[in-house]
Motif scaffolding. Structure first.
Motif, short mmCIF file in Angstrom:
data_model
loop_
_atom_site.label_atom_id
_atom_site.label_comp_id
_atom_site.label_asym_id
_atom_site.label_seq_id
_atom_site.Cartn_x
_atom_site.Cartn_y
_atom_site.Cartn_z
N LEU A 885 0.85 -1.19 0.00
CA LEU A 885 0.00 0.00 0.00
C LEU A 885 0.89 1.24 0.00
O LEU A 885 1.78 1.35 0.85
N HIS A 886 0.66 2.15 -0.93
CA HIS A 886 1.49 3.34 -1.05
C HIS A 886 0.61 4.57 -1.13
O HIS A 886 -0.37 4.61 -1.87
N ILE A 887 1.00 5.57 -0.29
CA ILE A 887 0.22 6.82 -0.22
C ILE A 887 1.15 7.98 -0.61
O ILE A 887 2.21 8.14 0.02
N ASN A 888 0.79 8.76 -1.65
CA ASN A 888 1.61 9.87 -2.14
C ASN A 888 0.79 11.15 -2.17
O ASN A 888 -0.39 11.14 -2.56
N PHE A 889 1.44 12.27 -1.75
CA PHE A 889 0.79 13.57 -1.75
C PHE A 889 1.48 14.49 -2.77
O PHE A 889 2.72 14.51 -2.84
N ASP A 890 0.72 15.25 -3.54
CA ASP A 890 1.25 16.35 -4.36
C ASP A 890 0.18 17.43 -4.42
O ASP A 890 -1.00 17.17 -4.25
#
Length: 972
Positions: A885-890
């Protein structure tokens, strides 16, 4: 020393009687000419060219042809063009019909078919009368009444063409020459009194008498018993001239007089004779075997030649002539001058030609080898021409024309005479001097060998030698001391060298124009910036203090004193720009090229353009209108097209126009070549002046500007009275209107404020309700996880889970009352939640959270966790093996994007499992989040929401991606 080997071979020499002829441009049906058979041509007072052809009457304006017909016309062929004193063009046909052009329409003046009975009559319009000259009868017709006021009949003698001289007209037959005087009176002028019978008493067959003028004297020609004879009229006396033998039996259609020359248009081309001591001497002949019907010189000094079956030929510059050389010997590679009357040249076929310009004789000497003549030079001291070829070399004795071989003299790049008895010889790798037909070997020992040369020149007063090498230009003094010529710290790459009378040495270059050199430094430089048509220069040649320049796109003449540049191009008659040599003989400049040898007369080589511009059309809203100098238009007549033109041969082929519309744009603009119109769309109301002027090589004067004025009126609703009345009415109405509306708007405003307050309160209540709905749901799921661990008797994990769960519940309760929390708190909350889930899933579960810590933001509270929970429960829980599970913010300036990616079983598989388990409702958390995001979207008017994407590879589900777009606040 190299011993000269003389073979004394006298090769075949061909002697050709060879006249120069003008350079022609041929107009035919292939390039737009409307016919190939022409009978007459005139240029009118406005510069239009009128053509009488087999297919009818045509007008040429330098750009296009326009045909004129009349519905009553019985024959298409048109003859005998002329312009009357009102500017009307007249013509007739073999059916006896006489026409004139009125306005833009061909009108039938009179039908004289009954009287003429099929004769093609001559005619002339003089004053208020039309004079018709039939075969045996002359008629005088009033132009206003169309009544025949006078006629004259001679049943035995045919009348010739009328000849107009100032305000009088001469018409002749075998007995008399008649005159129509300035009062339109018909009288006898001269008694011809020539015999009508031969010595045996047999009646002579006598044709029309044709009058012409040379100088101040009148002449006439007449065919008598098949022989063209010529006579001079002097003080009412007639003297017979010698018969022109070449034209003795020729059919002569027309004659043209220029100076002391008579040009005869015949069935075998043009014959040019000069009148010398009352005898005609043949000067030149051209357009051989062409049926020439008319010769005309227009106001721009172009010569027009109409033919019966070959269209029209034009000479754009009579001062440019071409030497007739066979195709085999045309490609000339080298040229030199022997004396004031003779040129010598070599060509790529290896032959050498001697051309005597005074006798128009060309002798071609075929040398033993066919390799190209690279250079040749005539030496005065021994009357010998030295010829360097690519592989062999020869000498020719100019007196005996004997040819001798000459070794070690091949591949010359330049040959230059030094003090009349030495010859400077440069090649692609050496420089040597030839003296007494032997080379001096030691002079150039100090010069770097192996360098390619291009040109050389000898300055006799200073005994200086200039040699152009591949990498620089070197000047040598009398002791052969070298000095490079540098310009702006750079070498000069030279192609050709010459010297003007003022002592300036001029050099041409490959890409930098021409330089003037004096006292070992550059003192002048010419390029495209100050008048040259190109910076790539070929051969140059000095003529006193003038400089002839062969460029890649023109030939120019530079006056080095006045710095004036004049230009000739192919449209002016230049045969070729690939010039290999330039030599000057008396009043002519000769150019050798790949197309042979041509000359330019130095006296008047350049024309002085005098273009007269006029308007051809005015279109308003795409409709033709009458051309005037002033237009008063309504507001909606604002699409205007203006056409203009300059008459004359090829003006529109090489020149442009400047134009501007004062009141719209005062800046002068320039059209492209071939463009003769300008269009303006949707012009605003106002006053305008359209101006246009022709542009050629020299700047035209202001009196060539033509103008049209336009006034586009404002619409009535923009008129001052309408605007003022409307303003008063509007102002009064506005006061009344707003007095009545103020109270209503105040009430509506109060109602709107109350409505907004209620909506905000409702949104806040909805958010709080949603958070309270989401929290019990999450607690329910968390307690289920604790129960699972307890049932598995994992006491330590259960204890850790309970502690984390307590912290998670406390944070949930704290954050649920806040719309926004710092992103650090949100991330801590997510990490705590994921740690709890990792206790449940074990080591097979891995996760990551990526966020740029340099940004300090506040985000909606507890909005991300439901998506993570959904990925775990529906995607990863049912997957065997590693769970990712991968969570990325931009983020951008207005939105924050969170991307949640898992490698679970995918939505399709999860749905199948859910259906098997008997769950048929949408997950509660997602329904709550969706509604919450809709409320955020209403509040912030942003593109807020989420998108779920299936990750598929080779038609196999590889997981799910959720892209969540949410608002944020920056903390400062």
């Amino acid at each position: 020393m190299i011993k000269k080997i003389c073979l004394l071979i006298l090769l075949c020499v061909t002697f050709l009687i060879n006249a120069q002829e003008p350079v022609f441009v041929h107009f035919s049906e292939k390039n737009g000419l409307p016919d190939k058979e022409f009978y007459d041509l005139i240029e009118d007072s406005k510069g239009f060219v009128w053509l009488a052809a087999d297919k009818g009457l045509f007008r040429y304006d330098g750009k296009a042809y326009k045909k004129y017909t009349n519905e009553l016309q019985r024959s298409s062929s048109i003859f005998n063009l002329q312009e009357d004193n009102l500017g009307r063009i007249w013509c007739n046909n073999v059916s006896g019909q006489f026409f004139y052009l009125q306005g833009n329409k061909l009108e039938l003046f009179i039908d004289f078919s009954k009287e003429l009975k099929g004769q093609l009559a001559d005619f002339i319009v003089k004053g208020n009368y039309l004079w018709i000259i039939g075969q045996y009868k002359i008629y005088k017709i009033n132009l206003k009444t169309k009544i025949v006021e006078f006629d004259y009949t001679n049943s035995n003698q045919t009348f010739g063409k009328p000849f107009k001289l100032e305000d009088e007209v001469y018409i002749g037959n075998s007995n008399f020459i008649f005159k129509i005087n300035s009062q339109n009176e018909f009288k006898v002028s001269t008694n011809v009194n020539l015999p009508t019978r031969d010595k045996k008493g047999k009646r002579l067959n006598i044709y029309k008498l044709i009058i012409f003028k040379i100088g101040s004297n009148l002449f006439f020609r007449q065919k008598r018993s098949g022989i063209n004879q010529y006579f001079k009229l002097s003080e009412n006396k007639i003297s017979k001239l010698d018969i022109i033998k070449e034209l003795k039996n020729e059919r002569i259609y027309d004659q043209f007089v220029t100076g002391n020359e008579v040009w005869f248009a015949t069935a075998t081309g043009i014959w040019v004779y000069e009148l010398i001591n009352e005898s005609f001497k043949l000067q030149k002949r051209f357009l051989k075997n062409k049926n020439i019907t008319k010769i005309v010189k227009d106001t721009e000094d172009n010569y027009w030649f109409t033919t019966l079956n070959n269209g029209i030929y034009i000479v754009p510059n009579i001062n440019i002539e071409n030497v007739n050389i066979s195709e085999e010997n045309k490609n000339i590679s080298s040229l030199d001058r022997i004396n004031n009357n003779t040129l010598v040249f070599g060509n790529t076929k290896g032959n050498v030609g001697f051309y005597d310009v005074s006798k128009n004789k060309l002798n071609i000497i075929k040398l033993p080898t066919s390799d190209r003549v690279s250079a040749l030079k005539y030496q005065v001291n021994n009357n010998t021409t030295y010829i360097s070829k690519d592989f062999y070399s020869y000498t020719i004795n100019n007196k005996t024309l004997k040819v001798s071989t000459f070794k070690y003299f091949t591949t010359a790049k330049s040959l230059t005479s030094i003090d009349d008895n030495k010859l400077l010889f440069t090649t692609n790798n050496s420089v040597r001097i030839l003296q007494d037909e032997q080379f001096e070997e030691n002079i150039f020992d100090s010069i770097q060998r192996g360098k390619r040369t291009y040109a050389s020149h000898y300055n006799k007063p200073k005994k200086a030698v200039f040699i152009a090498y591949i990498d620089n230009l070197i000047q040598y003094d009398s002791l052969w001391k070298a000095k490079p010529i540098i310009y702006k710290s750079k070498p000069i790459y030279v192609k050709s060298i010459t010297e003007t009378s003022n002592g300036i040495v001029w050099v041409s270059t490959f890409k930098d124009g021409i330089y003037g050199i004096k006292n070992e430094r550059v003192i002048q430089h010419y390029s495209t910036k100050n008048g040259l048509t190109s910076n790539n220069i070929g051969v140059i040649k000095a003529d006193k203090n003038k400089l002839w320049i062969a460029l890649e796109n023109s030939i120019q003449l530079l006056d080095v004193n006045t710095k004036e540049l004049q230009t000739l191009t192919k449209r002016d008659g230049i045969v070729s720009y690939d010039v290999s040599g330039i030599e000057i003989l008396k009043n002519k400049v000769y150019f050798s090229s790949n197309e042979g040898l041509f000359s330019i007369n130095k006296k008047e080589p350049f024309k002085s353009p005098n273009p007269n511009i006029y308007f051809t059309e005015v279109e308003i809203n795409e409709k033709d209108t009458l051309i005037t100098s002033n237009y008063d238009l309504s507001y909606n007549q604002n699409a205007i097209k203006i056409g203009f033109n300059v008459n004359g041969y090829l003006y529109n082929e090489k020149n442009r126009y400047k134009y501007r519309l004062i009141g719209f744009n005062d800046t002068w603009l320039t059209t492209d070549i071939h463009v003769n119109s300008v269009k303006y769309n949707s012009l605003p109301a106002g006053n305008y002046i359209f101006q246009v002027q022709p542009v050629s090589e020299k700047e035209v004067t202001k009196d060539k500007i033509k103008s049209i004025k336009f006034k586009i009126n404002k619409p009535f609703w923009k008129a001052w009275w309408f605007v003022l009345g409307g303003f008063v009415l509007l102002f009064g109405s506005t006061i009344i209107y707003f007095n009545r509306k103020i109270k209503i708007e105040e009430k509506e405003k109060l109602a709107e404020l109350e409505k907004i307050s209620l909506e905000k309160e409702l949104m806040s209540i909805n958010l709080t309700a949603l958070r309270s709905q989401m929290n019990p749901h999450f607690i329910f799921n968390a307690l289920n996880s604790i129960q699972d661990l307890i049932l598995k008797e994992d006491t330590e994990a259960s204890y850790d889970y309970i502690v984390m769960f307590a912290n998670l519940v406390r944070n949930t309760l704290n954050y649920s009352s806040q719309d926004f929390i710092s992103i650090e708190k949100e991330l801590d909350f997510l990490k705590l939640y994921l740690q709890l889930e990792k206790l449940r899933f074990g080591d097979l579960f891995n996760y990551s959270i990526n966020y740029d810590k340099n940004e300090y933001l506040e985000v909606p509270s507890l909005i991300i966790q439901p998506f993570i929970e959904n990925a775990l429960v529906h995607g990863l829980m049912h997957k065997s093996g590693n769970k990712e599970l991968h969570i990325n913010f931009d983020f951008t300036e207005s939105i924050l994007r969170c991307t949640i990616t898992d490698n679970g079983v995918g939505r399709k598989k999860a749905e199948e499992i859910r259906q098997r388990q008997g769950s048929h409702h949408e997950p509660f958390a997602l329904r709550a989040i969706k509604k919450r995001l809709e409320i955020f979207k209403e509040q912030y008017s942003e593109n807020i929401g989420y998108v779920i994407e299936d990750l598929i590879e080779n038609e196999i589900a590889k997981g799910t991606k959720v892209i969540l777009t949410m608002p944020f606040k920056k903390r400062f």
